[in-house]
Design a protein around this motif. Structure first.
Motif, PDB file in Angstrom:
ATOM      1  N   PRO A  11      -7.579 -12.350  -0.817  1.00 42.74           N
ATOM      2  CA  PRO A  11      -8.245 -11.559   0.226  1.00 42.74           C
ATOM      3  C   PRO A  11      -8.468 -10.109  -0.183  1.00 42.74           C
ATOM      4  CG  PRO A  11      -6.572 -12.958   1.206  1.00 42.74           C
ATOM      5  CD  PRO A  11      -6.386 -13.047  -0.278  1.00 42.74           C
ATOM      6  N   PHE A  12      -7.536  -9.530  -0.935  1.00 44.20           N
ATOM      7  CA  PHE A  12      -7.707  -8.140  -1.370  1.00 44.20           C
ATOM      8  C   PHE A  12      -8.836  -8.018  -2.398  1.00 44.20           C
ATOM      9  CE2 PHE A  12      -3.177  -8.493  -0.182  1.00 44.20           C
ATOM     10  CZ  PHE A  12      -3.181  -7.590   0.877  1.00 44.20           C
ATOM     11  N   HIS A  13      -8.957  -9.017  -3.278  1.00 43.94           N
ATOM     12  CA  HIS A  13     -10.055  -8.999  -4.246  1.00 43.94           C
ATOM     13  C   HIS A  13     -11.406  -9.029  -3.524  1.00 43.94           C
ATOM     14  CE1 HIS A  13      -7.116  -9.297  -7.288  1.00 43.94           C
ATOM     15  NE2 HIS A  13      -7.011 -10.614  -7.359  1.00 43.94           N
ATOM     16  N   LEU A  14     -11.498  -9.852  -2.486  1.00 47.13           N
ATOM     17  CA  LEU A  14     -12.747  -9.933  -1.740  1.00 47.13           C
ATOM     18  C   LEU A  14     -13.030  -8.635  -0.986  1.00 47.13           C
ATOM     19  CD1 LEU A  14     -12.648 -13.591  -0.367  1.00 47.13           C
ATOM     20  CD2 LEU A  14     -13.743 -12.724  -2.423  1.00 47.13           C
ATOM     21  N   CYS A  15     -11.979  -8.017  -0.459  1.00 50.95           N
ATOM     22  CA  CYS A  15     -12.157  -6.714   0.201  1.00 50.95           C
ATOM     23  C   CYS A  15     -12.678  -5.672  -0.792  1.00 50.95           C
ATOM     24  CB  CYS A  15     -10.849  -6.245   0.821  1.00 50.95           C
ATOM     25  SG  CYS A  15     -10.401  -7.095   2.354  1.00 50.95           S
ATOM     26  N   ASN A  16     -12.194  -5.725  -2.028  1.00 56.71           N
ATOM     27  CA  ASN A  16     -12.677  -4.791  -3.052  1.00 56.71           C
ATOM     28  C   ASN A  16     -14.160  -5.009  -3.348  1.00 56.71           C
ATOM     29  OD1 ASN A  16     -10.157  -3.610  -3.337  1.00 56.71           O
ATOM     30  ND2 ASN A  16      -9.549  -4.937  -5.033  1.00 56.71           N
ATOM     31  N   ILE A  17     -14.577  -6.282  -3.368  1.00 56.44           N
ATOM     32  CA  ILE A  17     -15.993  -6.582  -3.622  1.00 56.44           C
ATOM     33  C   ILE A  17     -16.858  -6.034  -2.488  1.00 56.44           C
ATOM     34  CG2 ILE A  17     -17.685  -8.450  -3.795  1.00 56.44           C
ATOM     35  CD1 ILE A  17     -15.513 -10.100  -5.214  1.00 56.44           C
ATOM     36  N   ILE A  18     -16.411  -6.238  -1.257  1.00 55.22           N
ATOM     37  CA  ILE A  18     -17.167  -5.736  -0.114  1.00 55.22           C
ATOM     38  C   ILE A  18     -17.231  -4.214  -0.145  1.00 55.22           C
ATOM     39  CG2 ILE A  18     -17.201  -5.571   2.407  1.00 55.22           C
ATOM     40  CD1 ILE A  18     -15.930  -8.352   2.495  1.00 55.22           C
ATOM     41  N   ARG A  19     -16.115  -3.593  -0.484  1.00 53.75           N
ATOM     42  CA  ARG A  19     -16.078  -2.127  -0.545  1.00 53.75           C
ATOM     43  C   ARG A  19     -17.049  -1.619  -1.620  1.00 53.75           C
ATOM     44  NH1 ARG A  19     -10.685  -1.168  -1.842  1.00 53.75           N
ATOM     45  NH2 ARG A  19     -10.129  -1.908   0.246  1.00 53.75           N
ATOM     46  N   ARG A  20     -17.187  -2.378  -2.711  1.00 58.41           N
ATOM     47  CA  ARG A  20     -18.062  -1.968  -3.815  1.00 58.41           C
ATOM     48  C   ARG A  20     -19.527  -2.309  -3.559  1.00 58.41           C
ATOM     49  NH1 ARG A  20     -16.995  -5.566  -8.639  1.00 58.41           N
ATOM     50  NH2 ARG A  20     -18.510  -6.850  -7.481  1.00 58.41           N
ATOM     51  N   ASP A  21     -19.776  -3.548  -3.064  1.00 55.63           N
ATOM     52  CA  ASP A  21     -21.151  -4.035  -2.963  1.00 55.63           C
ATOM     53  C   ASP A  21     -21.710  -4.012  -1.542  1.00 55.63           C
ATOM     54  OD1 ASP A  21     -20.828  -4.540  -5.644  1.00 55.63           O
ATOM     55  OD2 ASP A  21     -20.456  -6.688  -5.376  1.00 55.63           O
ATOM     56  N   GLY A  22     -20.825  -3.846  -0.572  1.00 61.68           N
ATOM     57  CA  GLY A  22     -21.286  -3.830   0.816  1.00 61.68           C
ATOM     58  C   GLY A  22     -21.383  -5.196   1.451  1.00 61.68           C
ATOM     59  N   GLU A  23     -21.216  -6.268   0.678  1.00 63.20           N
ATOM     60  CA  GLU A  23     -21.286  -7.618   1.218  1.00 63.20           C
ATOM     61  C   GLU A  23     -20.597  -8.582   0.254  1.00 63.20           C
ATOM     62  OE1 GLU A  23     -25.310  -8.822   1.559  1.00 63.20           O
ATOM     63  OE2 GLU A  23     -25.744  -8.608  -0.584  1.00 63.20           O
ATOM     64  N   ILE A  24     -20.473  -9.824   0.729  1.00 57.85           N
ATOM     65  CA  ILE A  24     -19.860 -10.851  -0.120  1.00 57.85           C
ATOM     66  C   ILE A  24     -20.661 -12.129   0.026  1.00 57.85           C
ATOM     67  CG2 ILE A  24     -18.245 -11.655   1.663  1.00 57.85           C
ATOM     68  CD1 ILE A  24     -16.192 -11.989  -0.592  1.00 57.85           C
ATOM     69  N   SER A  25     -20.790 -12.886  -1.042  1.00 56.33           N
ATOM     70  CA  SER A  25     -21.641 -14.079  -1.025  1.00 56.33           C
ATOM     71  C   SER A  25     -20.959 -15.236  -0.305  1.00 56.33           C
ATOM     72  CB  SER A  25     -21.972 -14.506  -2.459  1.00 56.33           C
ATOM     73  OG  SER A  25     -20.808 -15.006  -3.106  1.00 56.33           O
ATOM     74  N   ARG A  26     -21.800 -16.131   0.199  1.00 65.30           N
ATOM     75  CA  ARG A  26     -21.257 -17.345   0.810  1.00 65.30           C
ATOM     76  C   ARG A  26     -20.542 -18.202  -0.229  1.00 65.30           C
ATOM     77  NH1 ARG A  26     -25.891 -19.754   4.935  1.00 65.30           N
ATOM     78  NH2 ARG A  26     -25.688 -18.149   6.567  1.00 65.30           N
ATOM     79  N   ARG A  27     -21.020 -18.163  -1.480  1.00 62.54           N
ATOM     80  CA  ARG A  27     -20.359 -18.933  -2.539  1.00 62.54           C
ATOM     81  C   ARG A  27     -18.909 -18.485  -2.709  1.00 62.54           C
ATOM     82  NH1 ARG A  27     -21.745 -22.000  -7.159  1.00 62.54           N
ATOM     83  NH2 ARG A  27     -23.941 -21.909  -6.539  1.00 62.54           N
ATOM     84  N   ALA A  28     -18.670 -17.165  -2.654  1.00 61.78           N
ATOM     85  CA  ALA A  28     -17.310 -16.652  -2.780  1.00 61.78           C
ATOM     86  C   ALA A  28     -16.451 -17.089  -1.603  1.00 61.78           C
ATOM     87  CB  ALA A  28     -17.335 -15.132  -2.884  1.00 61.78           C
TER      88      ALA A  28
END
Length: 511
Positions: free
Chosen positions: A365-382
């Motif tokens: 969950p923290f890795h995904l939060c980092n992606i959102i913080r960096r990219d502004g969104e997260i893919s459905r695949r993730a």
């Protein structure tokens, strides 16, 4: 403390617990054997505590010959299963009846009176007895209390009986378990004795230790209990990999060493479990439902306690005051260390893997939060990948992550991380229900039979990769029907064939 009024247990209460026929047969067999009979231990203790319901197991003491006594009792009742619990040194036997377990024991260690027997027990709050013959004759009988157990119940104190730890070192752990279950405190002199005898816990069978530890985890005060195990010197003997976290410094996002952070995460998890809506404002109902069953809560609490157990073995850097500390792949290492612990304590494979999976995933969950913080969104695949790997334990994973972040209050901790976790869970939960779950549980666009008949593949490891790839494409919205799914598979196979051809063709200027 002023003298307490005498409390008398009525024979009618005993009958309400075990039934008139059982109560009368107990006394009939005791009379035929010319033995006194006493109700002892937990049933008396909980009756004195008041409001703790009907006991489902009753302990009785006679002067001796427990096995023969229980066999005669079973014959008289005409029902029940006799289980011999004793040996040459332990005069104990059990009768199992529907909804009730009766244990009968002879006086301990050469005792010749009930008072002498009670003094040989584990803790003063259990060194209590009621004369059953006297209760029937007079309608009620007083509590025999040679060590002041009633006062300790009122004070909410766990105090060891003389010689308790010498007779059975498991009581070192059991005293802490009682304190957790009843929300009592350990008497100061008992703590001193536990510290002094801590190494003897290694003499106890691991199966008995595992039962006590699970009972601690099932309580609402598990964090305090495991903190006591660490403070009193028991944790090093029971869970050395966990204890090795003591003094292991962490990055500035943490304010505690590794051991204390593990303990604090367990404490924070208990806090989150008590009130999930305080941390997950929108989707807390699903989280509460996921932790409603005791077995689920216990598994999750074990994961919280061990989630960073892999850090001491993977620590790098941190030289001097400014060196950067890292714990690369500590989640995977921690899962392996937990498997070693669970194997040692004879856990089932299924239960072990459930907790190990949570430990191994606790950073996701923290890795995904980092992606959102960096990219502004997260893919459905993730999100699909997370849901597939976590399975039914997806809510538990986010409960664990929230406890983990609450337990880290260092100066470099991101101030928005709790909100980010809660928002991510809301997104995952909604996407799972509306998009992912229908794809995973509904009719499949393609099956293995289709891959054989239409594409001409032979069964093999590639099947799963392709079918899961189609599901991911459906979740992402790039594939919507069977024809598009087949086209996706053919494109994938052509791409792999081209890559293989490039691998075997010589490059320009090659030898």
């Amino acid at each position: 403390m002023p003298a307490q009024p005498e409390q008398r247990l009525t024979f009618a209460t005993v009958i309400s617990w075990c039934g008139a026929d059982v109560a009368e047969h107990l006394l009939a067999v005791a009379g035929a054997c010319r033995q006194d009979m006493f109700l002892v231990g937990g049933a008396v203790r909980d009756w004195l505590r008041e409001g703790h319901g009907r006991p489902h197991d009753l302990d009785f003491v006679i002067s001796g010959g427990a096995a023969e006594f229980v066999r005669r009792l079973a014959r008289g009742l005409g029902r029940g299963t006799v289980v011999d619990l004793g040996d040459l040194e332990d005069d104990t036997c059990r009768l199992v009846l529907p909804g009730l377990v009766i244990d009968v024991a002879g006086f301990r260690d050469g005792a010749r009176s009930i008072e002498a027997d009670l003094v040989r027990r584990d803790f003063t709050i259990n060194a209590l007895a009621v004369d059953l013959f006297l209760a029937r004759r007079d309608g009620a009988a007083p509590v025999v209390d040679p060590l002041g157990g009633r006062k300790d119940l009122i004070r909410k104190v766990i105090r060891a009986c003389p010689g308790a730890f010498r007779a059975d070192p498991l009581r070192l752990l059991r005293g802490i378990r009682f304190a957790a279950q009843f929300d009592f405190s350990l008497a100061a002199d008992t703590v001193v004795r536990i510290r002094g005898a801590a190494p003897r816990i290694g003499e106890v069978a691991v199966e008995r230790i595992a039962v006590e530890c699970d009972q601690i985890m099932a309580s609402t005060r598990a964090a305090r209990a495991f903190a006591d195990l660490a403070a009193y010197g028991l944790l090093h003997h029971l869970m050395p990999d966990l204890a090795h976290g003591e003094g292991v410094r962490q990055p500035a996002c943490h304010h505690l060493d590794v051991l204390q952070h593990n303990l604090e995460t367990l404490a924070c998890l208990e806090q989150v479990l008590r009130c999930p809506q305080a941390h997950f404002l929108q989707s807390w109902q699903s989280l509460a439902a996921a932790a409603a069953e005791q077995g689920d809560r216990v598994a999750l609490k074990w994961a919280a306690l061990f989630h960073d157990v892999g850090k001491p073995a993977t620590r790098a850097g941190g030289d001097g005051e400014t060196g950067r500390i890292t714990f690369h792949r500590h989640d995977e290492r921690g899962a392996d260390l937990f498997r070693d612990f669970a194997h040692h304590f004879c856990w089932s494979r299924k239960r072990t893997e459930r907790v190990a999976r949570l430990i191994g995933m606790h950073m996701h969950p923290f890795h995904l939060c980092n992606i959102i913080r960096r990219d502004g969104e997260i893919s459905r695949r993730a999100l699909l990948k997370l849901c597939r790997r976590a399975g039914d334990d997806l809510p538990a994973l986010f409960l664990l992550a929230m406890a983990d972040t609450l337990a880290g209050r260092g100066v470099e901790r991101p101030v928005t991380v709790e909100t980010e976790l809660a928002t991510l869970y809301d997104q995952v939960a909604e996407t799972y229900q509306t998009v992912i779950r229908p794809v995973l549980t509904g009719p499949k666009l393609l099956t293995g039979t289709d891959l054989i008949a239409t594409v001409g593949l032979e069964p093999g490891p590639l099947f799963r990769e392709l079918l899961e790839g189609v599901e991911a494409a459906v979740v992402e919205g790039t594939v919507q029907n069977r024809e598009e799914a087949l086209a996706w598979v053919r494109d994938r196979l052509q791409g792999e064939a081209g890559a293989m051809q490039n691998d075997i063709e010589p490059t320009a200027g090659g030898v």
